[in-house]
Design a protein around this motif. Structure first.
Motif, PDB file in Angstrom:
ATOM      1  N   GLU A   1       8.703   3.006  11.013  1.00 18.40           N
ATOM      2  CA  GLU A   1       8.207   2.436   9.759  1.00 18.40           C
ATOM      3  C   GLU A   1       6.768   2.885   9.486  1.00 18.40           C
TER       4      GLU A   1
ATOM      5  N   SER B   1       5.420   5.709  10.485  1.00 14.22           N
ATOM      6  CA  SER B   1       5.450   7.115  10.057  1.00 14.22           C
ATOM      7  C   SER B   1       5.915   7.238   8.609  1.00 14.22           C
ATOM      8  N   GLU B   2       6.874   6.430   8.210  1.00 16.34           N
ATOM      9  CA  GLU B   2       7.358   6.469   6.832  1.00 16.34           C
ATOM     10  C   GLU B   2       6.309   5.945   5.855  1.00 16.34           C
ATOM     11  N   LEU B   3       5.667   4.831   6.210  1.00 20.84           N
ATOM     12  CA  LEU B   3       4.661   4.217   5.351  1.00 20.84           C
ATOM     13  C   LEU B   3       3.479   5.158   5.112  1.00 20.84           C
ATOM     14  N   LEU B   4       3.087   5.876   6.161  1.00 17.96           N
ATOM     15  CA  LEU B   4       1.944   6.780   6.065  1.00 17.96           C
ATOM     16  C   LEU B   4       2.340   8.199   5.691  1.00 17.96           C
ATOM     17  N   ASN B   5       3.647   8.395   5.468  1.00 16.57           N
ATOM     18  CA  ASN B   5       4.151   9.737   5.186  1.00 16.57           C
ATOM     19  C   ASN B   5       3.647  10.708   6.259  1.00 16.57           C
ATOM     20  N   ALA B   6       3.724  10.248   7.508  1.00 19.13           N
ATOM     21  CA  ALA B   6       3.168  10.989   8.639  1.00 19.13           C
ATOM     22  C   ALA B   6       4.230  11.835   9.333  1.00 19.13           C
ATOM     23  N   LYS B   7       3.792  12.971   9.812  1.00 14.71           N
ATOM     24  CA  LYS B   7       4.648  13.871  10.584  1.00 14.71           C
ATOM     25  C   LYS B   7       4.540  13.478  12.059  1.00 14.71           C
TER      26      LYS B   7
ATOM     27  N   LYS C   1      -5.749  14.669   7.165  1.00 23.07           N
ATOM     28  CA  LYS C   1      -5.138  16.003   7.230  1.00 23.07           C
ATOM     29  C   LYS C   1      -5.512  16.790   8.483  1.00 23.07           C
TER      30      LYS C   1
ATOM     31  N   CYS D   1      -1.265  12.470   9.566  1.00 19.32           N
ATOM     32  CA  CYS D   1      -1.209  11.813   8.268  1.00 19.32           C
ATOM     33  C   CYS D   1      -2.250  12.441   7.342  1.00 19.32           C
ATOM     34  N   ASP D   2      -1.898  12.701   6.111  1.00 15.12           N
ATOM     35  CA  ASP D   2      -2.837  13.293   5.156  1.00 15.12           C
ATOM     36  C   ASP D   2      -3.806  12.284   4.553  1.00 15.12           C
ATOM     37  N   TYR D   3      -3.512  10.985   4.684  1.00  7.27           N
ATOM     38  CA  TYR D   3      -4.343   9.967   4.054  1.00  7.27           C
ATOM     39  C   TYR D   3      -5.698   9.827   4.744  1.00  7.27           C
TER      40      TYR D   3
END
Length: 114
Positions: free
Chosen positions: A5, A7-13, A73, A94-96
């Motif tokens: 969750e 990884s999905e929330l943060l759009n993380a690889k 990033k 995470c890019d954020y």
């Protein structure tokens, strides 16, 4: 919150630790100062940091911390990923910004340590 969750929330690889994505974690800590991170071993939070080098992996290893989210990033080196894999860590990119990543996690129910 499950690591999946996060990884999905943060759009993380997810770079390593895919087998641990169903684990639940309830707290997080954000810092680029590894001296602050070293004080957290009893809590085992998710660590958010923009410090992206071997010092990050080694510090977390020494502090018995094993979940790292690299923000802003930052890209882990192959050496970092290999060492983290050897230690059974989870590492995400995470890019954020750190502020946004922390805000999203907090809003979703992740607790601060203090």
């Amino acid at each position: 919150m499950k690591l999946r969750e996060i990884s999905e929330l943060l759009n993380a690889k997810v770079l390593c630790g895919h087998d641990r994505l169903e684990e639940e974690h309830e707290s997080a800590f954000a810092s680029d100062l590894m001296s602050d991170v070293l004080t957290l071993g009893d809590y085992n939070p998710v660590i958010l940091t923009g410090l992206c080098n071997m010092q990050t992996i080694r510090t977390c290893e020494m502090g018995n911390l094993d979940i790292i989210v690299l923000v802003r990033k930052k890209k882990a080196t192959e050496e970092m990923i290999e060492e983290a894999e050897d230690e059974g860590m989870v590492v995400m990119e995470c890019d954020y910004s750190m502020f946004k990543a922390c805000g999203l996690l907090f809003q979703a129910g992740m607790k601060p340590i203090f």
